[in-house]
Design a protein around this motif. Structure first.
Motif, PDB file in Angstrom:
ATOM      1  N   GLU A 106      11.351  40.898  17.568  1.00  0.00           N
ATOM      2  CA  GLU A 106      12.096  39.683  17.854  1.00  0.00           C
ATOM      3  C   GLU A 106      13.091  39.405  16.726  1.00  0.00           C
TER       4      GLU A 106
ATOM      5  N   ASP B 131       3.235  36.989  14.189  1.00  0.00           N
ATOM      6  CA  ASP B 131       3.786  37.165  15.541  1.00  0.00           C
ATOM      7  C   ASP B 131       4.773  38.327  15.608  1.00  0.00           C
ATOM      8  N   ARG B 132       5.471  38.577  14.525  1.00  0.00           N
ATOM      9  CA  ARG B 132       6.513  39.607  14.503  1.00  0.00           C
ATOM     10  C   ARG B 132       6.025  40.944  13.947  1.00  0.00           C
TER      11      ARG B 132
ATOM     12  N   SER C 256       4.719  30.089  24.172  1.00  0.00           N
ATOM     13  CA  SER C 256       4.961  31.507  24.418  1.00  0.00           C
ATOM     14  C   SER C 256       4.007  32.376  23.631  1.00  0.00           C
TER      15      SER C 256
ATOM     16  N   LYS D  10       4.708  35.090  22.450  1.00  0.00           N
ATOM     17  CA  LYS D  10       5.473  35.701  21.360  1.00  0.00           C
ATOM     18  C   LYS D  10       5.288  34.950  20.050  1.00  0.00           C
ATOM     19  N   SER D  11       4.858  33.688  20.116  1.00  0.00           N
ATOM     20  CA  SER D  11       4.804  32.860  18.909  1.00  0.00           C
ATOM     21  C   SER D  11       3.504  32.058  18.821  1.00  0.00           C
TER      22      SER D  11
ATOM     23  N   VAL E 136       2.442  39.643  26.080  1.00  0.00           N
ATOM     24  CA  VAL E 136       3.149  39.048  24.944  1.00  0.00           C
ATOM     25  C   VAL E 136       4.566  38.641  25.318  1.00  0.00           C
ATOM     26  N   ALA E 137       5.210  39.438  26.144  1.00  0.00           N
ATOM     27  CA  ALA E 137       6.611  39.186  26.468  1.00  0.00           C
ATOM     28  C   ALA E 137       6.803  38.030  27.442  1.00  0.00           C
TER      29      ALA E 137
ATOM     30  N   GLU F 177       6.534  45.047  25.978  1.00  0.00           N
ATOM     31  CA  GLU F 177       7.317  43.836  26.175  1.00  0.00           C
ATOM     32  C   GLU F 177       7.278  43.360  27.615  1.00  0.00           C
TER      33      GLU F 177
END
Length: 431
Positions: free
Chosen positions: A229, A100-101, A371, A373-374, A18-19, A14
């Motif tokens: 997330e 993504d998750r 981001s 993350k997504s 990615v974070a 993280e």
């Protein structure tokens, strides 16, 4: 697939890419090297787009004709295609959100690329044996959903693994697989015109094999150390609305693609009726294969040149502006010269301009993502700007024809293209 312990690069956490990163940041280098990934994206896209080139345009219409007869084939195909298209538009953002998750030792994308290809293959086999309209609708909708669960995560490979200075080249190679697959699918699909079941099975097996090999030869970093997330349904539903205040670059890139695609497909998507009713061609089926080849040649030439050139000069916007100018000039030809020769010249030139846009716009889109993350979810939303015009363009074009006649398509498309290019101007994340 290589075990995580054999990776030479450290796993994502993280506190790394990615974070904290956005689409305008360079990702960690690919585990097995960038060169291998660059060349593997061609067959990976080819495997998926062979299906999109063969099934909805050739095999599915023929299947519906054989099942339900000539009289109702148009209405039945419209029902099947419309439901499937809207399912596909919704599927990619959802697939992206799930990807993504995902936390696995194979990374966030690989499990869904393989599972999507496997489920899509089973859905294609189910479609081959469907014998009722409801069965065909269900099977084709599942085909669309499953392969979008593979295609969505596959599209996120660029911002995940490709450095900014190589994204134009990567987009060009990706576009080659896409366009060759789309045209090649129509050619290969025609070979199975009288053997639909065999065709479905062969396309299903080929896509599954190619995508599995792509994942095996291009392993990703494990995502097991990434903090999960929390899921917020309201926030997810809000992603279908591109907020111009919160993410202005993302909004302008989305708007530009939406306008340019709508203008382009309002004309090219109405090709059959333009040939018969505007140019007076008696046997359009004899001309359309040549037109498809002319368009493909134009697209491939500009894609191969524009992507790497945009990397070399470090700019994306000038190529978008140039593509809009080229396509607009091409549309002037059949507007003022109502002849089949004008349409053929236009097809090549417009294909050249569209290929220039497609290669560079794909790289540009990857650079305005909010981001890391997504990435996959946001790219799924972005792809709505490409799929929605292709779904709605026939209706938009039909309204224009009813009001202004066929000649009215060309000025409207030119205006939309110019507006789409101008929408890219305010973007600050890229030049």
């Amino acid at each position: 697939m290589t075990a995580p312990s054999e990776y030479t690069a450290p796993p994502m956490t993280e506190n790394t890419f990615v974070a904290t990163a956005s689409g305008n940041d360079d990702p960690p280098p690919p585990v097995r090297g960038l060169r291998r990934l660059m060349w593997w994206i061609i067959p990976a896209n080819l495997g998926v787009f062979l299906i999109w080139g063969a099934v909805p345009g050739i095999l599915l219409p023929q299947q519906i004709t054989l099942l339900f007869g000539e009289e109702d084939k148009v209405a039945n195909l419209a029902i099947v295609a419309t439901i499937g298209a809207f399912a596909a538009m919704i599927a990619q953002p959802i697939a992206g959100q799930i990807s993504d998750r995902t936390r696995s030792r194979f990374g966030r994308r690989a499990p869904w690329i393989v599972l999507g290809a496997l489920a899509g293959a089973l859905a294609l086999v189910g479609l081959a044996f469907a014998s009722s309209l409801v069965g065909v609708v269900i099977a084709w909708t599942l085909v669309q959903i499953c392969y979008n669960f593979a295609q969505g995560p596959l599209s996120a490979v660029m911002p995940d693994r490709v450095p900014l200075k190589r994204r134009g080249t990567f987009a060009a190679l990706s576009g080659i697989g896409l366009m060759v697959g789309a045209l090649g699918g129509s050619i290969v699909g025609a070979l199975f015109y009288n053997s639909i079941t065999v065709g479905y099975i062969i396309f299903a097996v080929f896509a599954l094999a190619i995508l599995t090999l792509f994942v095996a030869f291009n392993p990703d970093y494990p995502s097991t150390e990434l903090k999960p997330e929390p899921f917020d349904l309201r926030e997810f539903l809000g992603t279908f609305w591109v907020n111009p205040v919160k993410h202005p670059d993302f909004f302008w890139a989305f708007t530009g693609r939406l306008l340019l695609y709508t203008g382009y497909f309002a004309v090219t998507g109405y090709q059959l009726f333009l040939l018969t009713d505007y140019f007076g061609v008696e046997h359009p089926e004899q001309v359309i294969p040549l037109l498809g080849l002319l368009s493909l040649v134009g697209i491939l030439i500009s894609t191969v040149v524009s992507g790497p050139l945009s990397d070399k000069v470090g700019r994306r916007k000038p190529f978008v502006f140039a593509s809009a100018a080229v396509v607009s000039l091409a549309f002037l030809l059949p507007w003022f010269w109502q002849d089949l020769n004008a349409w053929m010249i236009m097809t090549f030139i417009a294909g050249f301009g569209f290929g220039m846009f497609q290669a560079v716009d794909t790289a540009l889109m990857s650079e305005v993502l909010p981001s890391a993350k997504s990435f996959a979810k946001d790219l799924g939303v972005v792809n709505i700007a490409a799929t929605l015009p292709q779904t709605l363009a026939p209706g938009v074009a039909g309204a224009i024809v009813l009001i202004f006649g066929y000649a009215g398509l060309f000025p409207v498309a030119i205006v939309l293209g110019i507006l789409g290019a101008l929408a890219v101007w305010p973007i600050k994340a890229t030049r």
